[in-house]
Structure formats: structure tokens, C-alpha cells
Scaffold this motif. Structure first.
Motif, PDB file in Angstrom:
ATOM      1  N   GLU A 185       0.814  -1.210   0.000  1.00 29.59           N
ATOM      2  CA  GLU A 185       0.000   0.000   0.000  1.00 29.59           C
ATOM      3  C   GLU A 185       0.850   1.263   0.000  1.00 29.59           C
ATOM      4  O   GLU A 185       0.389   2.323   0.391  1.00 29.59           O
ATOM      5  N   ARG A 186       2.088   1.140  -0.424  1.00 29.03           N
ATOM      6  CA  ARG A 186       3.009   2.256  -0.553  1.00 29.03           C
ATOM      7  C   ARG A 186       3.624   2.640   0.778  1.00 29.03           C
ATOM      8  O   ARG A 186       2.938   2.768   1.783  1.00 29.03           O
ATOM      9  N   HIS A 187       4.937   2.827   0.763  1.00 30.37           N
ATOM     10  CA  HIS A 187       5.637   3.321   1.943  1.00 30.37           C
ATOM     11  C   HIS A 187       5.122   4.728   2.270  1.00 30.37           C
ATOM     12  O   HIS A 187       4.896   5.538   1.364  1.00 30.37           O
ATOM     13  N   PRO A 188       4.902   5.036   3.538  1.00 26.63           N
ATOM     14  CA  PRO A 188       4.327   6.342   3.877  1.00 26.63           C
ATOM     15  C   PRO A 188       5.157   7.534   3.431  1.00 26.63           C
ATOM     16  O   PRO A 188       4.638   8.648   3.311  1.00 26.63           O
ATOM     17  N   GLU A 189       6.450   7.336   3.158  1.00 24.42           N
ATOM     18  CA  GLU A 189       7.287   8.444   2.698  1.00 24.42           C
ATOM     19  C   GLU A 189       7.378   8.522   1.176  1.00 24.42           C
ATOM     20  O   GLU A 189       8.021   9.433   0.644  1.00 24.42           O
ATOM     21  N   SER A 190       6.760   7.579   0.481  1.00 27.59           N
ATOM     22  CA  SER A 190       6.768   7.610  -0.984  1.00 27.59           C
ATOM     23  C   SER A 190       5.605   8.456  -1.487  1.00 27.59           C
ATOM     24  O   SER A 190       4.471   8.300  -1.030  1.00 27.59           O
ATOM     25  N   GLY A 191       5.898   9.333  -2.431  1.00 26.62           N
ATOM     26  CA  GLY A 191       4.848  10.199  -2.956  1.00 26.62           C
ATOM     27  C   GLY A 191       3.810   9.466  -3.766  1.00 26.62           C
ATOM     28  O   GLY A 191       2.621   9.802  -3.740  1.00 26.62           O
TER      29      GLY A 191
ATOM     30  N   PHE B 275       0.641   0.517  14.686  1.00 25.18           N
ATOM     31  CA  PHE B 275       1.549  -0.109  13.725  1.00 25.18           C
ATOM     32  C   PHE B 275       1.194   0.316  12.304  1.00 25.18           C
ATOM     33  O   PHE B 275       2.054   0.692  11.509  1.00 25.18           O
ATOM     34  N   ALA B 276      -0.097   0.204  11.985  1.00 29.29           N
ATOM     35  CA  ALA B 276      -0.556   0.467  10.624  1.00 29.29           C
ATOM     36  C   ALA B 276      -0.316   1.917  10.218  1.00 29.29           C
ATOM     37  O   ALA B 276       0.102   2.202   9.090  1.00 29.29           O
ATOM     38  N   ALA B 277      -0.574   2.838  11.146  1.00 30.29           N
ATOM     39  CA  ALA B 277      -0.372   4.251  10.829  1.00 30.29           C
ATOM     40  C   ALA B 277       1.087   4.550  10.534  1.00 30.29           C
ATOM     41  O   ALA B 277       1.408   5.391   9.692  1.00 30.29           O
TER      42      ALA B 277
ATOM     43  N   ILE C 218       9.904  -9.128   1.051  1.00 28.82           N
ATOM     44  CA  ILE C 218       8.891  -9.518   2.033  1.00 28.82           C
ATOM     45  C   ILE C 218       7.995  -8.305   2.248  1.00 28.82           C
ATOM     46  O   ILE C 218       8.480  -7.205   2.508  1.00 28.82           O
ATOM     47  N   THR C 219       6.695  -8.499   2.129  1.00 29.25           N
ATOM     48  CA  THR C 219       5.802  -7.356   2.200  1.00 29.25           C
ATOM     49  C   THR C 219       5.528  -6.915   3.632  1.00 29.25           C
ATOM     50  O   THR C 219       5.611  -7.704   4.573  1.00 29.25           O
ATOM     51  N   GLN C 220       5.176  -5.652   3.756  1.00 35.28           N
ATOM     52  CA  GLN C 220       4.571  -5.159   4.978  1.00 35.28           C
ATOM     53  C   GLN C 220       3.231  -5.877   5.142  1.00 35.28           C
ATOM     54  O   GLN C 220       2.678  -6.411   4.169  1.00 35.28           O
TER      55      GLN C 220
END
Length: 307
Positions: free
Chosen positions: A161-167, A230-232, A188-190
């Protein structure tokens, strides 16, 4: 594109509790213990999950390298006292290239042949990630550096679902592709909670020419409040139906465990029906829930041989 509706199947005449499966492999993540009590819990979990014959077990590495010594100690003990293959997490944070390379060589000399290469998170209060002035700037550089030192099996992280720092998702996939091109052997996925999230991500990876195994990371939920935190932090979404399932169960730990096992095992069965054969579990150093999910998926540990 793989559609979830096309992947959900029933084996053996419609029963979800099918014949034992023999074509799945598991890997498990642990974190280094902080106290003697936590160490006791960890080693009890390791011995329990050892019976499932995992392909490897990984040991995490704290933000800024804060658990470096404990990680190394735990990995070494797994190597010395069990038949398991340990994979040590390694990050770029807070260390020069020379310091990181020394850790890599120490692991190789100790007999470790698998590393999980991560950029890593900045220590709390640091105001965000900043590369060490003389260090590896990112995970792709770290993978290339490890590959220059020795022939390790190298796992890296992927974010369905995209790294939170990726635009954008495209930027995230570009980053994953750089890690693979640098020499990583698997991703390995999140964690995620909808099988279709994984299958869509797999399609995106294939469209980018990413052909290494993309192993789904499974997080069995034991505490819904902790899960939301964790999810946030990692950009994973938590579906409303999951919140509804756990609502009102704060004072019912046994019920929470039953619900958690059912949710995770059903998702694993759906992933299996879609062709997944490798599963990575974030155990949180707790064995019984993960062990139950593997059993419900259909895996049976080999019978012990008589001496």
C-alpha cells in the motif's frame, strides 16, 4: 490481473479444512528481547515454531541500530543452539559504511548467510530519516554493498500500500526495483489484511519487471489498538470490518485470540488458493497464534523420527 473472486477455492469437495498440505513454506520474524522474561518467551516461541521447519527466521534491528548487540546475540544463539537458519536485519541508520560492512563481515564469519537489508527508521525524536554522512544512503545502496562483500541471500522490504514516505506507488515500485537490481533475492511485504491488496501489488511488481519472489508478510492481530498504531506508522490500511470484529473485546483476550486466528487463517487460505506458497509471519515473539494459523492452513509438522 489476478482477481480475488477467481482465486478463492475450496479443496476436497468444498471443505476449507482440507487434506494436509506439503507445498508451503514458512518464515518467522522475531525481535531481540530486552529482559530475561522476554528472552524466556522468545526462546519458548522459537522452540515451538521450530517444529514447522521454517525456511528461515529473521531477527529485527532497532531504529538507529539501537538493538545491534542484542540482535547479533540472538542471531548467534539461534545459529549455535538450533537447526534454524537465521536472517539478521541490517539498516543504514546511524552508521558509516565501514561500520555496517564490519557488521556484515562479522555475520558472515559467524556462519550467517541471510540478511534482511533495510533503510531503517530514524530514532525517535530525530525529525525524520537522514542518511549518515559516510553511510549507505538507502536500502538499494546497502544491498549493493552487501553483495560486494559476500554471497548472501538478501531479503528486502516491499509495501503493498506504498511506503508512507513515498509520494506515489510508482516511486515506491521504482525503489523496490532498484533494490532488486542491486542484488536482492526476495522481497517480504509489509502486513496487509485484504488478499486482493497483495494480488494487485503482485501485478504491479510484474509490470515493473520485478520477478523475484514477493513473500506476503502476515501479522496475526492480538491487540486492535496496537495494530492501529503499527498500521499508521507503516502505511497499511485496517479495514472497518476488522475493527468491528475486535470491538468490545479489550477485556476478552481468549476471544481476541480466536478471532485473530480465524481472520489470519482465512486470509492465508485465500492467498494459498491464489497460488501463494511462501508465508512470512510477524510473530511478535508469540508462537501459539502463528502455530495455530499454520495448522489451520493445512500444514502438518513432520513426525519426529525414533532415535
Amino acid at each position: 490481473m489476478v482477481r480475488l473472486a477467481d482465486t478463492i477455492g475450496r479443496r476436497n469437495g468444498g471443505s476449507v479444512y482440507a487434506e494436509p498440505v506439503e507445498d508451503v513454506t514458512f518464515s518467522f520474524e522475531f525481535f531481540p528481547p530486552k529482559t530475561p522474561k522476554m528472552e524466556e518467551t522468545l526462546w519458548s516461541s522459537i522452540k515451538t515454531l521450530e517444529a514447522l521447519n521454517p525456511s528461515f527466521v529473521s531477527v529485527t534491528y532497532g531504529a538507529g541500530g539501537t538493538t545491534r548487540e542484542r540482535t547479533h546475540k540472538t542471531v548467534k544463539r539461534i545459529l549455535d543452539e538450533t537447526p534454524l537458519k537465521p536472517a539478521a536485519h541490517l539498516t543504514c541508520v546511524g552508521a558509516s559504511k565501514d561500520e555496517v560492512n564490519e557488521v556484515v563481515r562479522d555475520y558472515y564469519d559467524a556462519g550467517v548467510r541471510h540478511l534482511v537489508a533495510l533503510r531503517g527508521d530514524a530514532p525517535e525524536g530525530a525529525g525524520g530519516y537522514r542518511p549518515h554522512p559516510g553511510g549507505y544512503a538507502n536500502a538499494a545502496e546497502l544491498v549493493a554493498g552487501i553483495r560486494d562483500i559476500a554471497d548472501f541471500d538478501i531479503s528486502v522490504a516491499a509495501y503493498p500500500e506504498r511506503h508512507p514516505e513515498s509520494g506515489t506507488l510508482a516511486a515506491d515500485l521504482d525503489n523496490l526495483k532498484r533494490k532488486i537490481d542491486a542484488g536482492a533475492t526476495r522481497a517480504i511485504t509489509q502486513f496487509f489484511f485484504e488478499p486482493d491488496t497483495y494480488f494487485r501489488f503482485l501485478d504491479h511488481c510484474h509490470s515493473y519487471g520485478i520477478e523475484v519472489p514477493i513473500v506476503p508478510g502476515i501479522l496475526p492481530v492480538t491487540n486492535y489498538g496496537t495494530l492501529k498504531s503499527f498500521a499508521a506508522a507503516c502505511g497499511a490500511s485496517v479495514p472497518k470490518w476488522m475493527g468491528d470484529l475486535f470491538e468490545g473485546l479489550d477485556d476478552h483476550p481468549q476471544t481476541r485470540m480466536l478471532v485473530a486466528a480465524s481472520v489470519a487463517s482465512e486470509m492465508c487460505r485465500q492467498l494459498y488458493a491464489g497460488g501463494v506458497r511462501d508465508f512470512h509471519f510477524y510473530t511478535l515473539n508469540r508462537a501459539e497464534l502463528t502455530y495455530a494459523i499454520c495448522r489451520m492452513l493445512g500444514y502438518r509438522a513432520p513426525a519426529k523420527q525414533e532415535a
